[in-house]
Design a protein around this motif. Structure first.
Motif, PDB file in Angstrom:
ATOM      1  N   HIS A  73       0.845  -1.188   0.000  1.00 55.33           N
ATOM      2  CA  HIS A  73       0.000   0.000   0.000  1.00 55.33           C
ATOM      3  C   HIS A  73       0.884   1.242   0.000  1.00 55.33           C
ATOM      4  O   HIS A  73       1.896   1.287   0.704  1.00 55.33           O
ATOM      5  N   VAL A  74       0.472   2.241  -0.772  1.00 56.12           N
ATOM      6  CA  VAL A  74       1.126   3.549  -0.769  1.00 56.12           C
ATOM      7  C   VAL A  74       0.033   4.611  -0.702  1.00 56.12           C
ATOM      8  O   VAL A  74      -0.954   4.537  -1.452  1.00 56.12           O
ATOM      9  N   SER A  75       0.201   5.571   0.184  1.00 55.08           N
ATOM     10  CA  SER A  75      -0.765   6.671   0.309  1.00 55.08           C
ATOM     11  C   SER A  75      -0.057   7.989   0.076  1.00 55.08           C
ATOM     12  O   SER A  75       1.014   8.220   0.646  1.00 55.08           O
ATOM     13  N   VAL A  76      -0.653   8.829  -0.766  1.00 52.71           N
ATOM     14  CA  VAL A  76      -0.086  10.146  -1.055  1.00 52.71           C
ATOM     15  C   VAL A  76      -1.215  11.167  -1.059  1.00 52.71           C
ATOM     16  O   VAL A  76      -2.393  10.819  -1.204  1.00 52.71           O
ATOM     17  N   SER A  77      -0.833  12.421  -0.926  1.00 53.45           N
ATOM     18  CA  SER A  77      -1.791  13.511  -1.066  1.00 53.45           C
ATOM     19  C   SER A  77      -1.841  13.955  -2.516  1.00 53.45           C
ATOM     20  O   SER A  77      -0.841  13.865  -3.243  1.00 53.45           O
ATOM     21  N   GLY A  85       3.744  -9.222 -10.269  1.00 50.16           N
ATOM     22  CA  GLY A  85       3.955  -8.952  -8.869  1.00 50.16           C
ATOM     23  C   GLY A  85       2.637  -9.016  -8.124  1.00 50.16           C
ATOM     24  O   GLY A  85       1.567  -9.155  -8.717  1.00 50.16           O
ATOM     25  N   THR A  86       2.715  -8.886  -6.803  1.00 51.31           N
ATOM     26  CA  THR A  86       1.521  -9.008  -5.974  1.00 51.31           C
ATOM     27  C   THR A  86       0.706  -7.728  -5.912  1.00 51.31           C
ATOM     28  O   THR A  86      -0.373  -7.716  -5.340  1.00 51.31           O
ATOM     29  N   GLY A  87       1.216  -6.656  -6.498  1.00 50.92           N
ATOM     30  CA  GLY A  87       0.440  -5.436  -6.606  1.00 50.92           C
ATOM     31  C   GLY A  87       0.708  -4.437  -5.506  1.00 50.92           C
ATOM     32  O   GLY A  87       1.065  -4.802  -4.372  1.00 50.92           O
ATOM     33  N   THR A  88       0.548  -3.160  -5.823  1.00 51.19           N
ATOM     34  CA  THR A  88       0.617  -2.059  -4.858  1.00 51.19           C
ATOM     35  C   THR A  88      -0.643  -1.240  -4.992  1.00 51.19           C
ATOM     36  O   THR A  88      -0.971  -0.768  -6.089  1.00 51.19           O
ATOM     37  N   ARG A  89      -1.346  -1.095  -3.876  1.00 49.44           N
ATOM     38  CA  ARG A  89      -2.571  -0.290  -3.898  1.00 49.44           C
ATOM     39  C   ARG A  89      -2.214   1.155  -3.587  1.00 49.44           C
ATOM     40  O   ARG A  89      -1.646   1.447  -2.520  1.00 49.44           O
ATOM     41  N   LEU A  90      -2.520   2.045  -4.508  1.00 45.74           N
ATOM     42  CA  LEU A  90      -2.239   3.472  -4.339  1.00 45.74           C
ATOM     43  C   LEU A  90      -3.507   4.192  -3.898  1.00 45.74           C
ATOM     44  O   LEU A  90      -4.540   4.105  -4.560  1.00 45.74           O
ATOM     45  N   GLN A  91      -3.415   4.872  -2.765  1.00 47.88           N
ATOM     46  CA  GLN A  91      -4.491   5.740  -2.307  1.00 47.88           C
ATOM     47  C   GLN A  91      -4.050   7.183  -2.469  1.00 47.88           C
ATOM     48  O   GLN A  91      -2.901   7.536  -2.184  1.00 47.88           O
ATOM     49  N   VAL A  92      -4.965   8.018  -2.919  1.00 47.58           N
ATOM     50  CA  VAL A  92      -4.685   9.443  -3.096  1.00 47.58           C
ATOM     51  C   VAL A  92      -5.695  10.224  -2.266  1.00 47.58           C
ATOM     52  O   VAL A  92      -6.900  10.111  -2.481  1.00 47.58           O
ATOM     53  N   THR A 142       1.121  15.580  -4.849  1.00 47.88           N
ATOM     54  CA  THR A 142       2.478  15.182  -4.429  1.00 47.88           C
ATOM     55  C   THR A 142       2.980  14.042  -5.308  1.00 47.88           C
ATOM     56  O   THR A 142       2.191  13.373  -5.984  1.00 47.88           O
ATOM     57  N   PRO A 143       4.311  13.814  -5.295  1.00 53.66           N
ATOM     58  CA  PRO A 143       4.857  12.761  -6.173  1.00 53.66           C
ATOM     59  C   PRO A 143       4.454  11.350  -5.742  1.00 53.66           C
ATOM     60  O   PRO A 143       4.194  11.085  -4.571  1.00 53.66           O
ATOM     61  N   VAL A 144       4.453  10.475  -6.746  1.00 53.88           N
ATOM     62  CA  VAL A 144       4.160   9.066  -6.531  1.00 53.88           C
ATOM     63  C   VAL A 144       5.408   8.244  -6.839  1.00 53.88           C
ATOM     64  O   VAL A 144       6.079   8.484  -7.844  1.00 53.88           O
ATOM     65  N   LEU A 145       5.711   7.276  -5.966  1.00 50.91           N
ATOM     66  CA  LEU A 145       6.798   6.338  -6.203  1.00 50.91           C
ATOM     67  C   LEU A 145       6.294   4.946  -5.828  1.00 50.91           C
ATOM     68  O   LEU A 145       5.966   4.691  -4.670  1.00 50.91           O
ATOM     69  N   LEU A 146       6.224   4.053  -6.811  1.00 41.58           N
ATOM     70  CA  LEU A 146       5.865   2.655  -6.564  1.00 41.58           C
ATOM     71  C   LEU A 146       7.072   1.812  -6.946  1.00 41.58           C
ATOM     72  O   LEU A 146       7.530   1.868  -8.086  1.00 41.58           O
TER      73      LEU A 146
END
Lengths: 113, 114
Positions: free
Chosen positions: A10-14, A104-111, A17-21
């Protein structure tokens, strides 16, 4: 055998702002690498692919990824997140031995607004 | 342009009932076809792939089967569903080898086995 590891589930950003996965790969030969995006209850859509041409690959919706052989990485970035970027992202490597894609198993991005 | 269709979009079935999911591709010839399953919180698991009519390769032994009766039609079946068969089923197609060629995914079928 080929494999990919997505380092964050999981990755959470505003918004804005930049995103890095992050994605690391393992391959016994020069790989082809892909990033796919999946919005809720939808199929997967290709964002970008690396196939041994330029190491910096630009994709749709402002995303890009850089192939770094020395680090065996293929991280996905975007300078400024939009609310519509909230989705699941999959890093994928091609397996020439079996002619299949390894996900891959995936990354869930929340904004967040 | 090429399009890929899957139906139904959602399905709720009791344990022990049969299953038939259909996938069709338009606008291309002799595609490679794939069935994937995506369980909650997991990546994609390749179930079956086909390089031509009647040619099916199974990746995971289970109670599912696949058939390709026509060039651009791929069917996923089961005679008796298990609870563990619940998930999101995705069909995909590609042309040529995976080295440079992306796979194009359908909209998916959400299967719930009760």
């Amino acid at each position: 055998a080929q494999s990919v590891t997505q380092l964050d589930s999981h990755v959470s950003v505003s918004e804005g702002t930049p995103v890095l996965l992050r994605c690391n790969y393992s391959s016994s030969y020069s790989p082809s690498l892909f990033w796919y995006v999946q919005h809720p209850n939808k199929g997967l859509q290709l964002l970008l692919k690396y196939t041994s041409a330029a190491t910096l690959v630009k994709g749709i919706n402002g995303f890009e990824a850089e192939f770094k052989k020395s680090e065996t990485s293929f991280h996905l970035t975007k300078p400024s997140a939009h609310m519509s970027d909230a989705a699941e992202y999959f890093c994928v490597v091609s397996d020439l031995d079996t002619d299949k894609l390894i996900f891959g198993t995936g990354t869930r991005l929340q904004v967040f607004p | 342009s090429q399009t890929i269709h899957q139906w139904p979009a959602t399905l709720v079935q009791p344990v022990g009932s049969p299953l038939s999911l259909e996938c069709t591709v338009e606008g291309t010839s002799n595609p490679n076809l794939y069935w994937y399953r995506q369980a909650a919180g997991r990546g994609l698991q390749l179930l079956f792939y086909s390089v031509g009519i009647g040619q099916i390769s199974s990746e995971v032994p289970q109670n599912l089967s696949a058939s390709r009766p026509q060039d651009r039609q791929f069917i996923l079946s089961s005679k008796k569903l298990l609870l563990s068969d619940s998930g999101f089923y995705l069909c995909a197609w590609s042309v040529g080898r995976v080295l440079n060629n992306e796979q194009f995914f359908g909209p998916g079928t959400r299967l719930t086995v009760l």
